[in-house]
Design a protein around this motif. Sequence first.
Motif, PDB file in Angstrom:
ATOM      1  N   ARG A 243       0.827  -1.205   0.000  1.00  0.00           N
ATOM      2  CA  ARG A 243       0.000   0.000   0.000  1.00  0.00           C
ATOM      3  C   ARG A 243       0.866   1.262   0.000  1.00  0.00           C
ATOM      4  N   ILE A 244       1.973   1.221   0.728  1.00  0.00           N
ATOM      5  CA  ILE A 244       2.897   2.372   0.764  1.00  0.00           C
ATOM      6  C   ILE A 244       3.576   2.533  -0.593  1.00  0.00           C
ATOM      7  N   ALA A 245       3.987   1.417  -1.184  1.00  0.00           N
ATOM      8  CA  ALA A 245       4.665   1.464  -2.476  1.00  0.00           C
ATOM      9  C   ALA A 245       3.752   2.044  -3.552  1.00  0.00           C
ATOM     10  N   SER A 246       2.478   1.710  -3.496  1.00  0.00           N
ATOM     11  CA  SER A 246       1.538   2.248  -4.480  1.00  0.00           C
ATOM     12  C   SER A 246       1.433   3.771  -4.365  1.00  0.00           C
ATOM     13  N   GLN A 247       1.415   4.259  -3.127  1.00  0.00           N
ATOM     14  CA  GLN A 247       1.344   5.707  -2.921  1.00  0.00           C
ATOM     15  C   GLN A 247       2.603   6.390  -3.443  1.00  0.00           C
ATOM     16  N   LEU A 248       3.750   5.783  -3.205  1.00  0.00           N
ATOM     17  CA  LEU A 248       5.013   6.359  -3.675  1.00  0.00           C
ATOM     18  C   LEU A 248       5.102   6.330  -5.198  1.00  0.00           C
ATOM     19  N   ALA A 249       4.603   5.275  -5.808  1.00  0.00           N
ATOM     20  CA  ALA A 249       4.630   5.177  -7.265  1.00  0.00           C
ATOM     21  C   ALA A 249       3.862   6.326  -7.903  1.00  0.00           C
ATOM     22  N   GLU A 250       2.761   6.748  -7.296  1.00  0.00           N
ATOM     23  CA  GLU A 250       2.005   7.876  -7.814  1.00  0.00           C
ATOM     24  C   GLU A 250       2.805   9.176  -7.707  1.00  0.00           C
ATOM     25  N   LEU A 251       3.565   9.307  -6.616  1.00  0.00           N
ATOM     26  CA  LEU A 251       4.323  10.533  -6.411  1.00  0.00           C
ATOM     27  C   LEU A 251       5.514  10.655  -7.363  1.00  0.00           C
ATOM     28  N   THR A 252       5.999   9.524  -7.878  1.00  0.00           N
ATOM     29  CA  THR A 252       7.099   9.604  -8.841  1.00  0.00           C
ATOM     30  C   THR A 252       6.662  10.317 -10.121  1.00  0.00           C
ATOM     31  N   LYS A 253       5.368  10.436 -10.339  1.00  0.00           N
ATOM     32  CA  LYS A 253       4.848  11.110 -11.518  1.00  0.00           C
ATOM     33  C   LYS A 253       4.625  12.608 -11.280  1.00  0.00           C
ATOM     34  N   SER A 254       4.900  13.060 -10.056  1.00  0.00           N
ATOM     35  CA  SER A 254       4.641  14.450  -9.703  1.00  0.00           C
ATOM     36  C   SER A 254       5.535  15.397 -10.508  1.00  0.00           C
ATOM     37  N   GLY A 255       4.982  16.591 -10.812  1.00  0.00           N
ATOM     38  CA  GLY A 255       5.762  17.613 -11.487  1.00  0.00           C
ATOM     39  C   GLY A 255       6.701  18.342 -10.547  1.00  0.00           C
ATOM     40  N   ASN A 256       6.573  18.082  -9.253  1.00  0.00           N
ATOM     41  CA  ASN A 256       7.476  18.677  -8.270  1.00  0.00           C
ATOM     42  C   ASN A 256       8.721  17.797  -8.187  1.00  0.00           C
ATOM     43  N   PRO A 257       9.892  18.281  -8.626  1.00  0.00           N
ATOM     44  CA  PRO A 257      11.078  17.421  -8.666  1.00  0.00           C
ATOM     45  C   PRO A 257      11.531  16.948  -7.305  1.00  0.00           C
ATOM     46  N   THR A 258      11.313  17.751  -6.288  1.00  0.00           N
ATOM     47  CA  THR A 258      11.702  17.345  -4.932  1.00  0.00           C
ATOM     48  C   THR A 258      10.893  16.140  -4.489  1.00  0.00           C
ATOM     49  N   VAL A 259       9.582  16.190  -4.705  1.00  0.00           N
ATOM     50  CA  VAL A 259       8.692  15.107  -4.307  1.00  0.00           C
ATOM     51  C   VAL A 259       8.951  13.859  -5.139  1.00  0.00           C
ATOM     52  N   ALA A 260       9.091  14.020  -6.452  1.00  0.00           N
ATOM     53  CA  ALA A 260       9.311  12.872  -7.322  1.00  0.00           C
ATOM     54  C   ALA A 260      10.630  12.177  -6.999  1.00  0.00           C
ATOM     55  N   GLY A 261      11.682  12.968  -6.744  1.00  0.00           N
ATOM     56  CA  GLY A 261      12.984  12.381  -6.412  1.00  0.00           C
ATOM     57  C   GLY A 261      12.953  11.626  -5.105  1.00  0.00           C
TER      58      GLY A 261
END
Length: 540
Positions: A243-261
């Motif tokens: 469940r945590i990994a799924s949430q992180l996978a969505e954030l890798t698509k973020s336009g915010n480079p800090t969050v995606a990284g």
Amino acid sequence: MGATQPVTNGGQNYAIDKAIQVGAGAATGPVLYGLGAASKGIGNAAQHITNPQAIADANIARLYGADDATVQRLANAPAFVPGEVPSAAQVLQTPEAVQAERMLRNNPASAPAFVAQDNSNNAARMGLLQQIAGTDDDLAAAVQARRDATSPHFKDYLSPSNPQQRYKTAVGLLGDVKGQVFRPDYEALQQAKSIASKVARGTLDEGQGADLLNQITVKTKKAQKVLDQAITAINQNMVDPSRIASQLAELTKSGNPTVAGAARQHLDLIARNADETGMVPARALDDMRQNIGNMLSANATNGVVGSQEAALYGPVTAKIVSTLDRAIPGYRNNLATYAKLSQPINDMQAIRGLLDPNAPGSLNTAGDPQLAVARVKQALRSDDKANYGLSDQARAQLESVRDSLQRRGISDQKIAAAGPGTAADLQAQGLLSGAIFGKNLGNHGGWLGRSIGSGIGGLLGSGLGGIEGGLLGSSLGLGVSDAIGAANSRVAARTGQTAADAGATAEAIRRWIGKQPKAQRQGLLDHYLYGLPAATANEP
């Protein structure tokens, strides 16, 4: 006139007799002028000695104002820190009040009152911070209380473990069932024990062992219970992170480079900690939760994490907590307990930096560390960025200390750097002493006071004891000037003591107003304190 008078006393030395006449004449002129010009002042001079506070009250009314609005502001001045006493200028915050205080601070007689009040206020501020910081014993007790309340849970569920330890525990559970279950289930449990033993000894891969154990079945509830206990021991402190990994996978698509990284790095961290079955130690996920801020900072361009990044990553934190709380009984409650017991520790440690005897700063005249507003502001800025900041109460108290120090800084404001009208210039002109004893009797009596004292003493002394008596009388007469100076200093000291306390200033103005006739004021104060004709002296 003395030089033109004939010598009629029949003395043996004409020059000496004539000198006496000249000296007496020279003294008589200033005496007569002084008696005429200062008749009101001499008549009221006793009040300067017998009631210096009354003169100080008049000075305060002239320097700070004598209207009801001023009195109310002074009387109702807030104390940002319990026990502090602001000065009149710090409360009124007007150029005139600040200039008056700077003048008083530059006078040797009135300055000590302000220094003493500054030291007392500094002690009040330091005392408030000391209450938050506590003692070494207080800090040690708080740390121990947190450890006692949360360590058992940490040890049971969040301590590091390895497959050998967990499978060894399972072996013990599976080996204690002989004679307790019927034959087919016993043989199945023995097979499970053999698999667990191989993993514990390191001769079988953990993933393979888990697959083999999942293929074993039993028929009775008692045997199933034993098998479940063994599986639980094998999976102890291991959590499914999907469940945590799924949430992180969505954030890798973020336009915010800090969050995606940060999301990509966290996914990599989960993969490195997962076992062959995909389970992750609970300790690894708890560490991830605690260090989310550091991971975001590491991926930020300038190391600064804003509110946007924190908001985007908030669901990850929530997902970690909910996942661990499902897998570990009481995880959320233990977090709340740890946070509650950590708050006093956070407060103590943050404030102790301000009280560090080796921190930058100097001692005041009382020998105490002088608290500087710059250090307090820096502590507040650090708290703004802290992951675990001050409690609301401690923060409010620290902000009160800051406000108190900023108000104290008003006393140091310069109306002008130099030139006419500055506090230093006014002090050099003897304005304060002139305000107390009048323009002529200021500055320890001034030339008029010395003329009166020396002239009267010389005239009387020469009449009684010739030139020797005149010289002695003149010397003794100079003591009048010193007496005036001493009374002047007492009034100046009272004025300083009153102005250093806003409440005392309000009371002084009230007393002065209460003594004024309803019609118009006349007398020494009109002439010397205000320099105004009696008809226009109704306002200070």
